[in-house]
Design a protein around this motif. Structure first.
Motif, PDB file in Angstrom:
ATOM      1  N   UNK A 177      13.179  16.291  -4.606  1.00  0.00           N
ATOM      2  CA  UNK A 177      12.003  16.993  -5.132  1.00  0.00           C
ATOM      3  C   UNK A 177      11.076  16.034  -5.865  1.00  0.00           C
ATOM      4  N   UNK A 178      11.656  15.072  -6.559  1.00  0.00           N
ATOM      5  CA  UNK A 178      10.815  14.062  -7.227  1.00  0.00           C
ATOM      6  C   UNK A 178      10.065  13.225  -6.205  1.00  0.00           C
ATOM      7  N   UNK A 179      10.761  12.857  -5.117  1.00  0.00           N
ATOM      8  CA  UNK A 179      10.096  12.057  -4.072  1.00  0.00           C
ATOM      9  C   UNK A 179       8.978  12.856  -3.407  1.00  0.00           C
ATOM     10  N   UNK A 180       9.151  14.172  -3.297  1.00  0.00           N
ATOM     11  CA  UNK A 180       8.130  15.022  -2.670  1.00  0.00           C
ATOM     12  C   UNK A 180       6.825  15.003  -3.463  1.00  0.00           C
ATOM     13  N   UNK A 181       6.919  14.752  -4.755  1.00  0.00           N
ATOM     14  CA  UNK A 181       5.734  14.794  -5.616  1.00  0.00           C
ATOM     15  C   UNK A 181       4.951  13.490  -5.631  1.00  0.00           C
ATOM     16  N   UNK A 182       5.388  12.488  -4.862  1.00  0.00           N
ATOM     17  CA  UNK A 182       4.609  11.243  -4.761  1.00  0.00           C
ATOM     18  C   UNK A 182       3.326  11.527  -3.986  1.00  0.00           C
ATOM     19  N   UNK A 183       2.196  11.189  -4.561  1.00  0.00           N
ATOM     20  CA  UNK A 183       0.901  11.450  -3.935  1.00  0.00           C
ATOM     21  C   UNK A 183       0.194  10.129  -3.639  1.00  0.00           C
ATOM     22  N   UNK A 184       0.125   9.802  -2.365  1.00  0.00           N
ATOM     23  CA  UNK A 184      -0.627   8.615  -1.916  1.00  0.00           C
ATOM     24  C   UNK A 184      -1.769   9.047  -1.019  1.00  0.00           C
ATOM     25  N   UNK A 185      -2.789   8.214  -0.936  1.00  0.00           N
ATOM     26  CA  UNK A 185      -3.922   8.476  -0.052  1.00  0.00           C
ATOM     27  C   UNK A 185      -4.070   7.320   0.926  1.00  0.00           C
ATOM     28  N   UNK A 186      -3.296   7.345   1.995  1.00  0.00           N
ATOM     29  CA  UNK A 186      -3.346   6.212   2.938  1.00  0.00           C
ATOM     30  C   UNK A 186      -4.630   6.201   3.750  1.00  0.00           C
ATOM     31  N   UNK A 187      -5.072   4.992   4.091  1.00  0.00           N
ATOM     32  CA  UNK A 187      -6.235   4.796   4.958  1.00  0.00           C
ATOM     33  C   UNK A 187      -5.802   3.962   6.152  1.00  0.00           C
ATOM     34  N   UNK A 188      -6.586   4.020   7.227  1.00  0.00           N
ATOM     35  CA  UNK A 188      -6.254   3.284   8.455  1.00  0.00           C
ATOM     36  C   UNK A 188      -6.314   1.785   8.179  1.00  0.00           C
ATOM     37  N   UNK A 189      -5.259   1.085   8.583  1.00  0.00           N
ATOM     38  CA  UNK A 189      -5.169  -0.355   8.380  1.00  0.00           C
ATOM     39  C   UNK A 189      -5.842  -1.056   9.560  1.00  0.00           C
ATOM     40  N   UNK A 190      -7.154  -1.332   9.419  1.00  0.00           N
ATOM     41  CA  UNK A 190      -7.931  -1.895  10.522  1.00  0.00           C
ATOM     42  C   UNK A 190      -8.096  -3.403  10.369  1.00  0.00           C
ATOM     43  N   UNK A 191      -8.008  -4.089  11.510  1.00  0.00           N
ATOM     44  CA  UNK A 191      -8.252  -5.533  11.610  1.00  0.00           C
ATOM     45  C   UNK A 191      -7.518  -6.342  10.544  1.00  0.00           C
ATOM     46  N   UNK A 192      -6.188  -6.175  10.404  1.00  0.00           N
ATOM     47  CA  UNK A 192      -5.451  -7.010   9.450  1.00  0.00           C
ATOM     48  C   UNK A 192      -5.352  -8.449   9.943  1.00  0.00           C
ATOM     49  N   UNK A 193      -5.306  -9.370   8.996  1.00  0.00           N
ATOM     50  CA  UNK A 193      -5.285 -10.791   9.353  1.00  0.00           C
ATOM     51  C   UNK A 193      -3.955 -11.209   9.988  1.00  0.00           C
ATOM     52  N   UNK A 194      -2.871 -10.504   9.643  1.00  0.00           N
ATOM     53  CA  UNK A 194      -1.549 -10.918  10.129  1.00  0.00           C
ATOM     54  C   UNK A 194      -1.109 -10.134  11.354  1.00  0.00           C
ATOM     55  N   UNK A 195      -2.043  -9.541  12.101  1.00  0.00           N
ATOM     56  CA  UNK A 195      -1.676  -8.756  13.279  1.00  0.00           C
ATOM     57  C   UNK A 195      -1.117  -9.674  14.369  1.00  0.00           C
ATOM     58  N   UNK A 196       0.075  -9.365  14.849  1.00  0.00           N
ATOM     59  CA  UNK A 196       0.701 -10.152  15.898  1.00  0.00           C
ATOM     60  C   UNK A 196      -0.037  -9.988  17.227  1.00  0.00           C
ATOM     61  N   UNK A 197      -0.636  -8.807  17.429  1.00  0.00           N
ATOM     62  CA  UNK A 197      -1.357  -8.542  18.668  1.00  0.00           C
ATOM     63  C   UNK A 197      -2.530  -9.490  18.840  1.00  0.00           C
TER      64      UNK A 197
END
Length: 478
Positions: free
Chosen positions: A230-250
């Protein structure tokens, strides 16, 4: 997490996740390129072990970089289907640390983490490329243990102590994240929380699944597990799309493929036969045979010329033979280099996937059906949530608009509300008492573990001091 071994039984979370990832790739646009990599490791006695390595008992180091925390020298395997990634899971599962206790014959003695990195390169109508990277950590936490129930001694007791300490550190991190007032989150208290730093408080969504049983014998443990989740359920994050990262293997793969193709085209420009062989795989073998025959014919012609010109000096013949040998060696080296480049290029291209082109029509329909079912379930859950919220709003509105015809009616209504509030107060008071009781149990278990470990240390010290000669003892201690 992993489900049962029998395919006819209910699948676990991890296999269902595999299907979801590759269904999404199969139903996506053919303009998108994907690279999926997987790794599998465990945290055993605060040591990180690579379950896919040839030496899984070797401890790995935890490093920090600009992109976050990572495990040095961790094995990463590129996969292209559900079957391939499931093979990776089964291969690592054989190396997991398990042991027998009084509670479980095959108890997990470590926390395992199956990590999946999905990289996608999308091309828009203007031919601009955009790379997105997502990472999924599927964590199988070992359960907390009480020495009085498991009967753990020796190495099993040490393992249980490490598991409980890491789970306590994880609980402290979750509490600090949920609290919001704490300026310091103790990620560095254990390797588990350090690795899961981005999964808990970073650019992510966090989900915890609690395993609780109906047995009253484990009532305290079940209640503690539910509070933990229940404590873990209350974690509130606002993720955003991870675009064009420098360490992308692709991106590295695409740059390397472009470089190899450019190098091959430069080599092909010097010989039209090589360019034809590179563009048509079916004619490649024939062209190479023709070229080899031409080289043999040219060599025989040169040797015939040498035999005809017997009047030439020995120095001229030696120089001509050396020149001919150098030319043949250069051609062979060029052919070997071209072959190695093509082999390397095919290997890199084989690890990339094109959206919508990796499955047959029947598999596409099956993936589409699964996706439709998932969308339907999500829609039903959303409708239920909206209905629940609407009912709550209407009930709140009725309370606000409530009017009383007499003073006694108002007293009766407010008395009912007061009883409800008092009942909630009693429930919270009982929960606080349960927490104090649970804390006391954990404290007693920790003290029992400390006493058991102290007893073992004293026994070893007694054996060393009474049965090992002093000189040998010094060498042993060193």
């Amino acid at each position: 997490m992993e489900g049962e071994n029998d395919p006819a039984t209910l699948k676990g979370i991890i296999p269902l996740t595999f299907e979801h990832i590759f269904d999404h790739i199969a139903l996506n646009s053919s303009k998108d390129k994907y690279l999926v990599r997987s790794s599998y490791y465990e945290i055993y006695n605060e040591e990180i072990r690579d379950l896919l390595s040839q030496t899984p008992q070797r401890s790995l180091e935890l490093k920090s970089a600009d992109s976050g925390v990572y495990v040095k020298d961790l094995t990463g395997i590129a996969v292209k289907s559900v079957e391939e990634i499931d093979d990776v899971l089964q291969r690592g599962k054989k190396n997991r640390s398990v042991g027998a206790t009084l509670m479980n014959a095959g108890s997990s003695r470590s926390h395992s983490i199956f990590s999946i990195v999905v990289e996608c390169c999308s091309t828009d109508d203007e031919q601009n490329e955009r790379i997105r990277v997502g990472k999924l950590n599927l964590v199988d936490l070992a359960g907390s243990e009480r020495q009085s129930k498991t009967g753990a001694t020796g190495s099993r007791l040490k393992e249980a102590t490490k598991i409980n300490l890491s789970l306590s550190a994880l609980g402290n991190v979750i509490s600090a994240l949920v609290d919001g007032k704490s300026s310091h989150v103790p990620y560095r208290d254990s390797k588990l929380t350090r690795i899961l730093q981005d999964s808990l408080g970073g650019n992510t969504k966090t989900v915890m699944c609690a395993n609780a049983g109906p047995a009253d014998y484990n009532y305290d443990e079940s209640l503690s597990t539910l509070r933990y989740a229940n404590r873990a359920k209350n974690i509130k994050n606002r993720p955003v799309i991870n675009e064009d990262p420098k360490d992308a293997m692709l991106r590295e793969y695409q740059d390397e493929i472009s470089r190899l193709r450019k190098q091959l085209s430069q080599m092909s420009s010097t010989s039209t036969s090589l360019s034809n062989a590179a563009t048509n795989d079916s004619e490649e073998i024939d062209k190479e045979n023709i070229q080899s025959q031409e080289m043999i014919a040219k060599t025989e012609a040169e040797m015939a010329k040498l035999r005809l010109n017997q009047d030439q000096s020995a120095e001229e013949r030696t120089a001509l033979q050396k020149k001919l040998a150098d030319e043949m060696k250069a051609r062979v080296d060029t052919e070997n280099q071209r072959f190695d480049l093509e082999k390397q290029l095919k290997k890199l291209e084989a690890e990339l996937m094109i959206g919508g082109e990796i499955v047959e029509e029947a598999a596409k329909q099956e993936a589409a059906l699964r996706q439709a079912n998932q969308d339907l379930i999500a829609k039903q859950e959303k409708e239920l949530a909206l209905t629940r919220q609407l009912n709550e709003n209407e009930e709140e509105k009725l309370h606000l608009e409530e009017k009383y015809s007499s003073l006694s009616e108002e007293v009766t209504s407010k008395t009912k509300k007061l009883k409800k509030i008092y009942q909630k107060y009693q429930q919270n008071k009982a929960e606080l008492k349960d927490l104090e009781h649970e804390f006391l149990h954990e404290k007693n278990d920790m003290l029992a573990s400390i006493r058991e470990l102290t007893k073992q240390i004293k026994l070893k010290d007694f054996i060393i001091s009474n049965f090992i000669p002093p000189k040998v003892s010094v060498l042993y201690l060193d």
